[in-house]
Design a protein around this motif. Sequence first.
Motif, short mmCIF file in Angstrom:
data_model
loop_
_atom_site.label_atom_id
_atom_site.label_comp_id
_atom_site.label_asym_id
_atom_site.label_seq_id
_atom_site.Cartn_x
_atom_site.Cartn_y
_atom_site.Cartn_z
N TYR A 1 19.95 33.45 -42.81
CA TYR A 1 21.25 32.77 -42.22
C TYR A 1 22.34 33.48 -42.75
CZ TYR A 1 24.88 29.18 -41.73
OH TYR A 1 26.19 28.52 -41.50
N MET B 1 27.51 39.79 -38.90
CA MET B 1 28.44 39.20 -37.76
C MET B 1 29.92 39.34 -38.35
SD MET B 1 29.09 38.31 -34.73
CE MET B 1 27.35 37.66 -33.97
N ASN B 2 30.25 38.63 -39.41
CA ASN B 2 31.79 38.90 -40.05
C ASN B 2 31.94 40.48 -40.35
OD1 ASN B 2 32.09 36.15 -39.95
ND2 ASN B 2 31.38 35.84 -41.90
N MET C 1 24.97 35.77 -40.67
CA MET C 1 26.57 35.81 -40.79
C MET C 1 27.19 36.57 -41.37
SD MET C 1 27.89 31.82 -41.63
CE MET C 1 27.61 31.79 -43.34
N GLY D 1 38.59 27.83 -36.22
CA GLY D 1 38.34 29.23 -35.41
C GLY D 1 37.63 30.39 -36.20
N LEU D 2 37.70 31.50 -36.16
CA LEU D 2 37.13 32.44 -36.72
C LEU D 2 37.35 32.44 -38.31
CD1 LEU D 2 36.71 35.55 -34.53
CD2 LEU D 2 34.89 34.16 -35.19
N MET D 3 36.43 32.40 -39.12
CA MET D 3 36.65 32.73 -40.59
C MET D 3 37.35 34.07 -40.86
SD MET D 3 35.57 33.27 -43.72
CE MET D 3 33.91 34.32 -43.26
N LEU E 1 35.80 24.36 -43.35
CA LEU E 1 36.05 24.48 -41.85
C LEU E 1 36.55 23.04 -41.18
CD1 LEU E 1 35.46 26.04 -39.21
CD2 LEU E 1 33.12 25.41 -39.44
N ARG F 1 29.83 33.78 -50.59
CA ARG F 1 28.83 32.77 -50.21
C ARG F 1 27.83 32.41 -51.23
NH1 ARG F 1 29.16 29.20 -46.37
NH2 ARG F 1 27.04 29.42 -45.64
N LYS G 1 29.32 19.83 -36.02
CA LYS G 1 28.64 18.59 -36.79
C LYS G 1 29.54 17.64 -36.72
CE LYS G 1 27.05 21.95 -39.87
NZ LYS G 1 26.88 22.55 -41.25
N PHE H 1 40.53 25.75 -42.71
CA PHE H 1 40.85 26.63 -41.48
C PHE H 1 39.99 26.25 -39.92
CE2 PHE H 1 36.76 29.01 -41.00
CZ PHE H 1 36.09 28.64 -41.81
N PRO I 1 34.34 30.16 -47.83
CA PRO I 1 34.24 29.20 -46.97
C PRO I 1 33.04 28.08 -46.65
CG PRO I 1 33.29 31.12 -45.98
CD PRO I 1 33.57 31.52 -47.45
N GLY I 2 33.32 27.16 -46.40
CA GLY I 2 31.94 26.02 -45.93
C GLY I 2 32.30 24.93 -45.47
N SER I 3 31.50 23.86 -45.40
CA SER I 3 31.50 22.51 -44.85
C SER I 3 31.90 21.74 -45.88
CB SER I 3 30.45 22.18 -43.95
OG SER I 3 29.86 22.99 -42.88
O1 PNS Z 1 28.63 25.53 -45.63
P1 PNS Z 1 28.16 25.96 -44.20
O2 PNS Z 1 28.22 24.80 -43.11
O3 PNS Z 1 26.91 26.63 -44.31
O4 PNS Z 1 29.42 27.15 -43.65
C1 PNS Z 1 29.27 27.63 -42.75
C2 PNS Z 1 30.73 28.45 -42.39
C3 PNS Z 1 31.91 27.45 -42.25
C4 PNS Z 1 31.07 29.41 -43.45
C5 PNS Z 1 30.74 28.97 -40.93
O5 PNS Z 1 30.07 28.28 -39.97
C6 PNS Z 1 31.79 29.67 -40.46
O6 PNS Z 1 32.49 30.56 -41.05
N1 PNS Z 1 32.44 29.08 -39.37
C7 PNS Z 1 33.70 29.58 -38.75
C8 PNS Z 1 33.33 30.03 -37.30
C9 PNS Z 1 33.18 31.55 -37.59
O7 PNS Z 1 34.03 32.56 -38.29
N2 PNS Z 1 31.90 32.16 -37.02
C10 PNS Z 1 31.15 33.30 -37.26
C11 PNS Z 1 30.77 33.60 -38.44
S1 PNS Z 1 28.98 34.00 -38.19
#
Ligand code: PNS
Length: 191
Positions: A99, A106-107, A103, A73-75, A38, A89, A43, A71, A9-11
Amino acid sequence: MNKGIAVYPGSFDPPTNGHLDLIQRGSKIFEELVVAILRNSEKSPMFSVAERLEMLRALTADLKNVRIDTFNGLMVEYAKSIDAVCILRGIRAISDYEYELQMALMNRKLEPTLETVFMMPADKYSYVSSRLVREVAQAGGPVKGLVPDVVEQKLREKLDPAYKFHHANFVEAPEVDQNKKTSDKKRKKKA
Ligand code: PNS
């Protein structure tokens, strides 16, 4: 090759050579790799989701076990919905670690059955990030070698709309009789 689907996942705003490097590495390890953009990022992105989808699809066309998706919402919810067993990742430097650890934990709290796997891109991309690429490109600097050619082209078109016009008008225009050739100025005026 491992059994199972992994989600990366990512931006991807925009995709960089570092992302592509990681996708190539991931595709060798997992049965299927789903690169997931995402959609509901806070942003304000430089490229629309459709543009990022198109770029990533073009960049991974030769990788048969790589699919591009988006996607909301929640990853972890998305990962479960596609039966992914793993989150992929990239970690470039120690500065990414805090970071990424936060993450990943939390996941894991949200979905204990999903493992996060970290991979390192080639060291030549260790300083490359989408944010810095945007910053350099916006200031008119060169991003060759940091992003794939197709992304470099899109950046140029995005930041200098005249480039697309100029490129289409002067490079792709059919050859004209040199004697009847319209001057650049006139041609620009006409369009
Ligand atoms: O490329 P990035 O911006 O570092 O990716 C961040 C990303 C998209 C992987 C993260 O922000 C994400 O998974 N967002 C979805 C919302 C979510 O599930 N948040 C809880 C995870 S800590």
